[in-house]
Scaffold this motif. Structure first.
Motif, PDB file in Angstrom:
ATOM      1  N   GLU A   1       0.836  -1.202   0.000  1.00 34.62           N
ATOM      2  CA  GLU A   1       0.000   0.000   0.000  1.00 34.62           C
ATOM      3  C   GLU A   1       0.872   1.253   0.000  1.00 34.62           C
ATOM      4  O   GLU A   1       1.844   1.331   0.726  1.00 34.62           O
ATOM      5  CB  GLU A   1      -0.915   0.009   1.227  1.00 34.62           C
ATOM      6  CG  GLU A   1      -1.897   1.143   1.257  1.00 34.62           C
ATOM      7  CD  GLU A   1      -2.803   1.134   0.054  1.00 34.62           C
ATOM      8  OE1 GLU A   1      -2.773   2.126  -0.699  1.00 34.62           O
ATOM      9  OE2 GLU A   1      -3.528   0.145  -0.135  1.00 34.62           O
ATOM     10  N   LYS A   2       0.505   2.228  -0.820  1.00 33.26           N
ATOM     11  CA  LYS A   2       1.250   3.486  -0.877  1.00 33.26           C
ATOM     12  C   LYS A   2       0.364   4.689  -0.590  1.00 33.26           C
ATOM     13  O   LYS A   2       0.864   5.793  -0.418  1.00 33.26           O
ATOM     14  CB  LYS A   2       1.897   3.640  -2.249  1.00 33.26           C
ATOM     15  CG  LYS A   2       2.953   2.590  -2.483  1.00 33.26           C
ATOM     16  CD  LYS A   2       3.592   2.737  -3.833  1.00 33.26           C
ATOM     17  CE  LYS A   2       4.630   1.625  -3.972  1.00 33.26           C
ATOM     18  NZ  LYS A   2       4.978   1.335  -5.317  1.00 33.26           N
ATOM     19  N   ASP A   3      -0.937   4.477  -0.531  1.00 38.38           N
ATOM     20  CA  ASP A   3      -1.880   5.568  -0.299  1.00 38.38           C
ATOM     21  C   ASP A   3      -2.022   5.812   1.205  1.00 38.38           C
ATOM     22  O   ASP A   3      -2.509   4.954   1.942  1.00 38.38           O
ATOM     23  CB  ASP A   3      -3.227   5.200  -0.921  1.00 38.38           C
ATOM     24  CG  ASP A   3      -4.246   6.319  -0.841  1.00 38.38           C
ATOM     25  OD1 ASP A   3      -3.966   7.357  -0.205  1.00 38.38           O
ATOM     26  OD2 ASP A   3      -5.330   6.152  -1.426  1.00 38.38           O
ATOM     27  N   ALA A   4      -1.600   6.994   1.647  1.00 36.32           N
ATOM     28  CA  ALA A   4      -1.644   7.323   3.071  1.00 36.32           C
ATOM     29  C   ALA A   4      -3.074   7.319   3.611  1.00 36.32           C
ATOM     30  O   ALA A   4      -3.307   6.913   4.753  1.00 36.32           O
ATOM     31  CB  ALA A   4      -0.998   8.678   3.314  1.00 36.32           C
ATOM     32  N   ALA A   5      -4.031   7.748   2.816  1.00 34.87           N
ATOM     33  CA  ALA A   5      -5.423   7.775   3.272  1.00 34.87           C
ATOM     34  C   ALA A   5      -5.932   6.369   3.581  1.00 34.87           C
ATOM     35  O   ALA A   5      -6.651   6.154   4.551  1.00 34.87           O
ATOM     36  CB  ALA A   5      -6.314   8.437   2.224  1.00 34.87           C
ATOM     37  N   LYS A   6      -5.532   5.411   2.767  1.00 36.73           N
ATOM     38  CA  LYS A   6      -5.947   4.024   3.025  1.00 36.73           C
ATOM     39  C   LYS A   6      -5.291   3.491   4.290  1.00 36.73           C
ATOM     40  O   LYS A   6      -5.896   2.721   5.029  1.00 36.73           O
ATOM     41  CB  LYS A   6      -5.609   3.141   1.831  1.00 36.73           C
ATOM     42  CG  LYS A   6      -6.507   3.397   0.648  1.00 36.73           C
ATOM     43  CD  LYS A   6      -6.183   2.460  -0.491  1.00 36.73           C
ATOM     44  CE  LYS A   6      -7.073   2.737  -1.700  1.00 36.73           C
ATOM     45  NZ  LYS A   6      -6.761   1.851  -2.818  1.00 36.73           N
ATOM     46  N   MET A   7      -4.064   3.911   4.552  1.00 36.87           N
ATOM     47  CA  MET A   7      -3.391   3.491   5.778  1.00 36.87           C
ATOM     48  C   MET A   7      -4.096   4.052   7.006  1.00 36.87           C
ATOM     49  O   MET A   7      -4.297   3.351   7.991  1.00 36.87           O
ATOM     50  CB  MET A   7      -1.931   3.941   5.767  1.00 36.87           C
ATOM     51  CG  MET A   7      -1.075   3.204   4.786  1.00 36.87           C
ATOM     52  SD  MET A   7       0.632   3.742   4.976  1.00 36.87           S
ATOM     53  CE  MET A   7       1.240   3.456   3.332  1.00 36.87           C
ATOM     54  N   VAL A   8      -4.482   5.320   6.930  1.00 39.96           N
ATOM     55  CA  VAL A   8      -5.206   5.944   8.038  1.00 39.96           C
ATOM     56  C   VAL A   8      -6.555   5.259   8.236  1.00 39.96           C
ATOM     57  O   VAL A   8      -6.960   4.957   9.360  1.00 39.96           O
ATOM     58  CB  VAL A   8      -5.384   7.454   7.797  1.00 39.96           C
ATOM     59  CG1 VAL A   8      -6.329   8.068   8.815  1.00 39.96           C
ATOM     60  CG2 VAL A   8      -4.032   8.152   7.821  1.00 39.96           C
ATOM     61  N   ALA A   9      -7.250   4.975   7.146  1.00 36.25           N
ATOM     62  CA  ALA A   9      -8.553   4.300   7.239  1.00 36.25           C
ATOM     63  C   ALA A   9      -8.398   2.924   7.885  1.00 36.25           C
ATOM     64  O   ALA A   9      -9.227   2.524   8.707  1.00 36.25           O
ATOM     65  CB  ALA A   9      -9.173   4.168   5.853  1.00 36.25           C
ATOM     66  N   ALA A  10      -7.340   2.209   7.538  1.00 34.38           N
ATOM     67  CA  ALA A  10      -7.109   0.891   8.141  1.00 34.38           C
ATOM     68  C   ALA A  10      -6.887   1.026   9.646  1.00 34.38           C
ATOM     69  O   ALA A  10      -7.399   0.227  10.431  1.00 34.38           O
ATOM     70  CB  ALA A  10      -5.911   0.213   7.483  1.00 34.38           C
TER      71      ALA A  10
END
Length: 58
Positions: free
Chosen positions: A22-31
């Motif tokens: 994963e490279k998308d920071a928003a997806k990391m925050v959502a996780a």
């Protein structure tokens, strides 16, 4: 400044997501939000089974 437990959780989420590519920071925050929300709900609504007070070996 964030507390140590928040920093550890953030590093855990980022490391887990990055190892998956994963490279998308928003997806990391959502996780991280999903993980924390699930943990909070489990703490709020989990009720351990009632015990009769009688030991199992009786």
């Amino acid at each position: 400044m964030a507390s140590d437990d928040i920093n550890w959780m953030a590093w855990f989420v980022v490391a887990e997501q990055m190892t998956r590519g994963e490279k998308d920071a928003a997806k990391m925050v959502a996780a991280g939000i999903r993980l924390e929300r699930r943990r909070w709900l489990e703490q709020q609504y989990y009720r351990p089974p009632a015990t009769s007070g009688v030991p199992d070996d009786v």
